[in-house]
Design an enzyme around this catalytic site. Sequence first.
Site, mmCIF file in Angstrom:
data_model
loop_
_atom_site.group_PDB
_atom_site.id
_atom_site.type_symbol
_atom_site.label_atom_id
_atom_site.label_comp_id
_atom_site.label_asym_id
_atom_site.label_seq_id
_atom_site.Cartn_x
_atom_site.Cartn_y
_atom_site.Cartn_z
ATOM 1 N N GLY A 189 0.849 -1.195 0.000
ATOM 2 C CA GLY A 189 0.000 0.000 0.000
ATOM 3 C C GLY A 189 0.876 1.233 0.000
ATOM 4 C CB ALA B 60 3.312 -1.414 5.718
ATOM 5 C CB ALA C 163 -2.919 14.472 7.037
ATOM 6 C CG HIS D 207 6.888 26.767 -22.426
ATOM 7 N ND1 HIS D 207 6.776 25.401 -22.601
ATOM 8 C CD2 HIS D 207 8.022 27.128 -23.088
ATOM 9 C CE1 HIS D 207 7.783 24.970 -23.349
ATOM 10 N NE2 HIS D 207 8.553 25.998 -23.652
HETATM 11 P P1 FAD Z 1 -3.648 11.100 14.333
HETATM 12 O O1 FAD Z 1 -2.700 11.871 13.530
HETATM 13 O O2 FAD Z 1 -3.391 9.649 14.513
HETATM 14 O O3 FAD Z 1 -3.747 11.824 15.739
HETATM 15 C C1 FAD Z 1 -4.518 11.334 16.776
HETATM 16 C C2 FAD Z 1 -3.966 11.865 18.059
HETATM 17 O O4 FAD Z 1 -4.880 11.577 19.099
HETATM 18 C C3 FAD Z 1 -2.644 11.252 18.476
HETATM 19 O O5 FAD Z 1 -1.712 12.265 18.742
HETATM 20 C C4 FAD Z 1 -2.963 10.469 19.750
HETATM 21 O O6 FAD Z 1 -1.921 10.515 20.696
HETATM 22 C C5 FAD Z 1 -4.172 11.237 20.257
HETATM 23 N N1 FAD Z 1 -5.059 10.468 21.125
HETATM 24 C C6 FAD Z 1 -5.742 9.323 20.811
HETATM 25 N N2 FAD Z 1 -6.520 8.957 21.830
HETATM 26 C C7 FAD Z 1 -6.333 9.870 22.814
HETATM 27 C C8 FAD Z 1 -6.863 10.039 24.103
HETATM 28 N N3 FAD Z 1 -7.767 9.194 24.593
HETATM 29 N N4 FAD Z 1 -6.435 11.085 24.837
HETATM 30 C C9 FAD Z 1 -5.527 11.958 24.348
HETATM 31 N N5 FAD Z 1 -5.010 11.865 23.122
HETATM 32 C C10 FAD Z 1 -5.400 10.833 22.367
HETATM 33 N N6 FAD Z 1 -1.529 11.112 5.230
HETATM 34 C C11 FAD Z 1 -1.474 12.049 4.277
HETATM 35 O O7 FAD Z 1 -2.460 12.738 4.025
HETATM 36 N N7 FAD Z 1 -0.318 12.265 3.570
HETATM 37 C C12 FAD Z 1 0.807 11.535 3.787
HETATM 38 O O8 FAD Z 1 1.830 11.741 3.147
HETATM 39 C C13 FAD Z 1 0.764 10.539 4.794
HETATM 40 N N8 FAD Z 1 1.857 9.789 5.066
HETATM 41 C C14 FAD Z 1 1.811 8.871 6.067
HETATM 42 C C15 FAD Z 1 2.949 8.112 6.323
HETATM 43 C C16 FAD Z 1 2.940 7.190 7.342
HETATM 44 C C17 FAD Z 1 4.189 6.383 7.624
HETATM 45 C C18 FAD Z 1 1.764 7.020 8.136
HETATM 46 C C19 FAD Z 1 1.748 6.040 9.279
HETATM 47 C C20 FAD Z 1 0.629 7.756 7.878
HETATM 48 C C21 FAD Z 1 0.632 8.683 6.834
HETATM 49 N N9 FAD Z 1 -0.500 9.433 6.524
HETATM 50 C C22 FAD Z 1 -0.449 10.368 5.515
HETATM 51 C C23 FAD Z 1 -1.772 9.275 7.253
HETATM 52 C C24 FAD Z 1 -1.913 10.372 8.284
HETATM 53 O O9 FAD Z 1 -0.827 10.339 9.171
HETATM 54 C C25 FAD Z 1 -3.231 10.218 9.024
HETATM 55 O O10 FAD Z 1 -4.288 10.153 8.101
HETATM 56 C C26 FAD Z 1 -3.454 11.376 9.966
HETATM 57 O O11 FAD Z 1 -2.420 11.485 10.910
HETATM 58 C C27 FAD Z 1 -4.797 11.240 10.684
HETATM 59 O O12 FAD Z 1 -4.992 12.334 11.498
HETATM 60 P P2 FAD Z 1 -5.865 12.253 12.824
HETATM 61 O O13 FAD Z 1 -5.783 13.607 13.432
HETATM 62 O O14 FAD Z 1 -7.182 11.677 12.514
HETATM 63 O O15 FAD Z 1 -5.142 11.191 13.757
HETATM 64 P P1 AMP Z 2 -2.930 -0.104 2.839
HETATM 65 O O1 AMP Z 2 -4.239 -0.531 3.446
HETATM 66 O O2 AMP Z 2 -3.059 0.781 1.638
HETATM 67 O O3 AMP Z 2 -1.972 0.442 3.848
HETATM 68 O O4 AMP Z 2 -2.254 -1.432 2.277
HETATM 69 C C1 AMP Z 2 -2.028 -2.569 3.048
HETATM 70 C C2 AMP Z 2 -1.817 -3.744 2.106
HETATM 71 O O5 AMP Z 2 -1.415 -4.883 2.859
HETATM 72 C C3 AMP Z 2 -3.082 -4.143 1.346
HETATM 73 O O6 AMP Z 2 -2.849 -4.014 -0.032
HETATM 74 C C4 AMP Z 2 -3.301 -5.611 1.748
HETATM 75 O O7 AMP Z 2 -3.724 -6.409 0.652
HETATM 76 C C5 AMP Z 2 -1.909 -6.057 2.211
HETATM 77 N N1 AMP Z 2 -1.953 -7.207 3.144
HETATM 78 C C6 AMP Z 2 -2.758 -7.359 4.226
HETATM 79 N N2 AMP Z 2 -2.523 -8.564 4.842
HETATM 80 C C7 AMP Z 2 -1.526 -9.175 4.145
HETATM 81 C C8 AMP Z 2 -0.814 -10.437 4.269
HETATM 82 N N3 AMP Z 2 -1.073 -11.313 5.256
HETATM 83 N N4 AMP Z 2 0.151 -10.732 3.355
HETATM 84 C C9 AMP Z 2 0.445 -9.851 2.364
HETATM 85 N N5 AMP Z 2 -0.186 -8.667 2.189
HETATM 86 C C10 AMP Z 2 -1.153 -8.310 3.066
#
Ligand code: FAD
Ligand code: AMP
Length: 475
Positions: free
Chosen positions: A190, A276, A327, A451
Amino acid sequence: MSRSFDVVVIGAGPAGYIAAIRAAQHGMTVACIDKWQNFDGSYAFGGTCLNAGCIPSKAMLESSELYHRATHEFKKHGIVTGEVSLDVAAMQKRRAGIVRQLTGGIGGLFKANKVEGLVGHGKLLAGKKVEFTPVDGDPEILEAKNVVLASGSVPIELPFAKFDREHIIDSWDALELDAVPERLGIIGAGVIGLELGSVWARLGSTVTVLEAMDDFLAMADRDIANVAAKDFKKQGLDIHLGAKVSATNVDNGTVTVTYTDKAGEKTLEFDKLVVAVGRRSFTDGLLAEDSGIALDERGRIIVDEECHTHVSGVYAVGDCVRGVMLAHKGSEEGVMVADLIAGEIAEVNYDVVPSVIYTAPEIAWVGKTEAEVKASGRPYKTGSFPFAASGRAKAMEQTSGMVKVISAADDDEMLGVHIVGPMAGELISEAVLALEFSASTEDLQRTIHAHPSLAEAVHEAALAADKKALNYINR
Ligand code: FAD
Ligand code: AMP
């Protein structure tokens, strides 16, 4: 006496902190609670996105891409370097510095907007009360006229590949590795799996990605996914499709992974294995039993189109509710909810949320894929333009990929734009604006593009939809 606020937000990720700031801008009293703790023990606002997701991954993608260019592409430009070497510690220090600056910036934004940032755990009780337990103190009950739940998501753990944080790791661990693993395995092709695979492959790891599905990037347009698959292969990312992992074993620092594909059961060995396979909504400890909030079958907080839960005055936004886990989707929900609480009319246009994968080439899209349009039965036309025909892309030595525009054949409405190529994540914004404004293909065709720019490829693809491309032979 308990403190009371117009709005209490639980979670300061991009969904929660934006909701808090917008609510405060409406003149409301706002508190935003978060308990995020980094590996070094420090607490920080910003959630997954700033601490362990969007921002650190982009920092590492940029550094690794520069290293890759220095070792593989500078020569072509006539740049002769001495031996280029890698300092992973310095790279990680830069990543950590960027994260620290941005998460610290949220504290500054809270202060400037008069949001009370509270470090600790938040729990929704009945009657719109919130129990706040500071990291270093006793619980306190906050009274709230409105509550916004923004508790985000966490990585999904596979029962047969439990995280040990050393050999079987999640995406956050994978962003903070202090050395380049020789053999890196990734389960899941993914967005996150591909971005992390790109980082470490560019830095020298042998990367193998195991993906259960037969289609590569099933959510993307097929033409785009096919180009990307070829490019990733060229880069040395070994992606096995139709490979379902069923078991792992860690022995003597080596992770053995068992998977099944069409040919039967196989095993591979790695030094590190990144799981992942997606993320799940996180609500652990968030809701008192009598809070009245309901979860769906996937553990997500149930909300309507306006992010209202079953409880009047309690909203939920971002990764903890239905929809794409991005995000900017969460942030827009945060803005909508704050505006609704302030009595304004507000909505999120879920049809035009852009998706970006920050690999090289980047992949970005908005709107419908060709398969989706075809399935809808609406007559359509497509136009595409390859970056190989773009002067700017040639100058950048990044000619792989294309822009594809899909439009309605009946009234010319633009239905989807799909890009694989340089800066696709930036280029897609023009398409988002076009779709948001319900632009016709002709609108885009008649818009002047500078351009030479990469954006000309978007212009030419729109022209190509009517066989009017000027810098490419129409087909
Ligand atoms: P989060 O960012 O998860 O924040 C939730 C917060 O709530 C956390 O700080 C947590 O500590 C807090 N919390 C939870 N429960 C409690 C509680 N009971 N009390 C107090 N605090 C609490 N998205 C993009 O759009 N672009 C990208 O390039 C991108 N890259 C990513 C790369 C990686 C490796 C990962 C893991 C994610 C990526 N995402 C990206 C996804 C993105 O990070 C999430 O969609 C986004 O952070 C969601 O925002 P949120 O505010 O809903 O939750
Ligand atoms: P995403 O939901 O975009 O982060 O992608 C996660 C990916 O992990 C999906 O494409 C799933 O098909 C893949 N996936 C989930 N479980 C397994 C597994 N057991 N072996 C290989 N791929 C997996």
